[in-house]
Design a protein around this motif. Structure first.
Motif, short mmCIF file in Angstrom:
data_model
loop_
_atom_site.label_atom_id
_atom_site.label_comp_id
_atom_site.label_asym_id
_atom_site.label_seq_id
_atom_site.Cartn_x
_atom_site.Cartn_y
_atom_site.Cartn_z
N ILE A 6 0.84 -1.20 0.00
CA ILE A 6 0.00 0.00 0.00
C ILE A 6 0.87 1.25 0.00
CG2 ILE A 6 -1.65 1.36 1.35
CD1 ILE A 6 -2.86 -1.28 2.31
N ILE A 7 1.91 1.24 0.83
CA ILE A 7 2.82 2.38 0.89
C ILE A 7 3.52 2.57 -0.46
CG2 ILE A 7 4.99 3.23 1.89
CD1 ILE A 7 4.11 1.94 4.54
N GLY A 8 3.98 1.48 -1.05
CA GLY A 8 4.66 1.56 -2.34
C GLY A 8 3.77 2.12 -3.43
N ILE A 9 2.54 1.62 -3.53
CA ILE A 9 1.61 2.10 -4.55
C ILE A 9 1.30 3.58 -4.34
CG2 ILE A 9 -0.77 1.93 -5.39
CD1 ILE A 9 -0.60 -1.09 -4.85
N THR A 10 1.05 3.96 -3.09
CA THR A 10 0.72 5.35 -2.78
C THR A 10 1.87 6.28 -3.11
OG1 THR A 10 -0.72 4.59 -0.97
CG2 THR A 10 -0.11 6.91 -0.97
N CYS A 11 3.09 5.87 -2.79
CA CYS A 11 4.26 6.70 -3.09
C CYS A 11 4.46 6.86 -4.59
CB CYS A 11 5.51 6.11 -2.45
SG CYS A 11 5.60 6.31 -0.66
N VAL A 12 4.36 5.76 -5.33
CA VAL A 12 4.56 5.81 -6.78
C VAL A 12 3.52 6.71 -7.43
CG1 VAL A 12 4.44 4.46 -8.91
CG2 VAL A 12 5.74 3.59 -6.96
N VAL A 13 2.24 6.51 -7.10
CA VAL A 13 1.17 7.30 -7.71
C VAL A 13 1.30 8.76 -7.31
CG1 VAL A 13 -1.32 7.63 -7.86
CG2 VAL A 13 -0.39 5.32 -7.82
N SER A 14 1.61 9.02 -6.04
CA SER A 14 1.76 10.41 -5.59
C SER A 14 2.90 11.11 -6.31
CB SER A 14 2.01 10.45 -4.08
OG SER A 14 0.86 10.08 -3.36
N PHE A 15 4.05 10.44 -6.44
CA PHE A 15 5.19 11.06 -7.13
C PHE A 15 4.86 11.31 -8.60
CE2 PHE A 15 8.00 9.49 -3.63
CZ PHE A 15 8.57 10.73 -3.33
N MET A 16 4.12 10.39 -9.22
CA MET A 16 3.71 10.60 -10.60
C MET A 16 2.80 11.82 -10.72
SD MET A 16 2.98 6.65 -11.77
CE MET A 16 2.21 7.16 -13.31
N ALA A 17 1.87 11.95 -9.76
CA ALA A 17 0.90 13.04 -9.81
C ALA A 17 1.54 14.40 -9.50
CB ALA A 17 -0.25 12.76 -8.85
N PHE A 18 2.64 14.40 -8.73
CA PHE A 18 3.33 15.66 -8.45
C PHE A 18 3.73 16.36 -9.75
CE2 PHE A 18 5.09 13.97 -4.15
CZ PHE A 18 3.90 14.31 -3.52
N ASN A 19 4.06 15.56 -10.76
CA ASN A 19 4.54 16.13 -12.03
C ASN A 19 3.56 15.94 -13.18
OD1 ASN A 19 7.23 16.79 -10.95
ND2 ASN A 19 7.50 14.56 -10.83
N ASN A 20 2.34 15.55 -12.84
CA ASN A 20 1.35 15.29 -13.89
C ASN A 20 -0.01 15.80 -13.41
OD1 ASN A 20 -0.53 14.17 -15.71
ND2 ASN A 20 0.75 12.36 -16.06
N GLN A 21 -0.32 17.04 -13.77
CA GLN A 21 -1.56 17.65 -13.29
C GLN A 21 -2.80 16.91 -13.80
OE1 GLN A 21 -1.57 20.22 -11.03
NE2 GLN A 21 -3.75 19.69 -10.86
N ARG A 22 -2.71 16.34 -14.99
CA ARG A 22 -3.86 15.62 -15.52
C ARG A 22 -4.16 14.38 -14.67
NH1 ARG A 22 -4.80 13.34 -21.73
NH2 ARG A 22 -6.85 12.40 -21.31
N LEU A 23 -3.11 13.66 -14.28
CA LEU A 23 -3.30 12.50 -13.42
C LEU A 23 -3.87 12.93 -12.08
CD1 LEU A 23 -2.90 9.46 -12.85
CD2 LEU A 23 -0.58 10.01 -12.07
#
Length: 201
Positions: A6-23
């Motif tokens: 859960i932590i891994g998925i949340t970190c990956v998705v959060s980091f992706m969204a930091f640089n992807n406003q559409r996501l």
């Protein structure tokens, strides 16, 4: 392992969204998208994204320390996916009151796993009320006292209605964590009360 996943998925998705406003926009809890377009998945996906690194770090650090306690309990009582169900339930239940009160508010948005993390934290306090928690990572405080102060602070800030923190989600998440855990193991209440009568510092 489930907590780490859960932590891994949340970190990956959060980091992706930091640089992807559409996501970020596709996953965030935005009431009109649920009300008009039936995008109910947002009641869960909002918990996979965070406002910034600090927001993500505090939530995931708390989940790391207390999730392992509750993962063992829910795996034992509800099976292999018990903790996942508990965590997802925390995301949904903690945000529902906020969503329902903002269904017509196109300016409202919410993100972060704080509600579900509150559920995990407060459920773990049922098992270890006198465990030491560290306020601001420095001040040791008994878990039960932390819980009381946390609830008082969250109620006060929620009533003030200022800032960008969803204190309502914190409160409902905490309530869900306690209620669901006691529903699964009703005798935990008497054990908890007995532990309260035997302080350990």
């Amino acid at each position: 392992m489930v907590t780490l996943i859960i932590i891994g998925i949340t970190c990956v998705v959060s980091f992706m969204a930091f640089n992807n406003q559409r996501l970020m926009n596709d996953l965030i809890l935005w009431p009109p998208a649920i009300e008009r377009q039936r995008e109910y998945y947002r009641l869960v996906t909002y918990g996979a994204i965070h406002a910034d690194f600090g927001h993500l770090f505090v939530n995931m650090l708390t989940l790391f320390f207390f999730g392992r306690v509750m993962e063992g309990f829910y795996t034992h009582t509800l099976g292999q996916f018990g903790f996942v169900l508990f965590y997802l339930g925390g995301l949904i239940v903690s945000i529902l009151p906020t969503y329902l009160s903002n269904r017509g508010n196109a300016n409202y948005r919410s993100l972060g796993a704080s509600g579900a993390v509150s559920a995990v934290l407060f459920a773990s306090i049922l098992f270890q009320p006198w465990a030491k928690l560290y306020l601001y990572f420095a001040i040791p405080i008994p878990a039960i006292l932390y819980a009381v102060l946390y609830v008082i602070y969250s109620i006060y800030m929620d009533r003030r209605g200022q800032g960008n923190v969803n204190h309502s989600a914190h409160l409902w998440g905490a309530a869900y964590g306690v209620a669901f855990t006691l529903m699964v193991q009703p005798e935990r209440l008497s054990i908890f009360l007995d532990q309260l009568m035997r302080p350990r510092f």
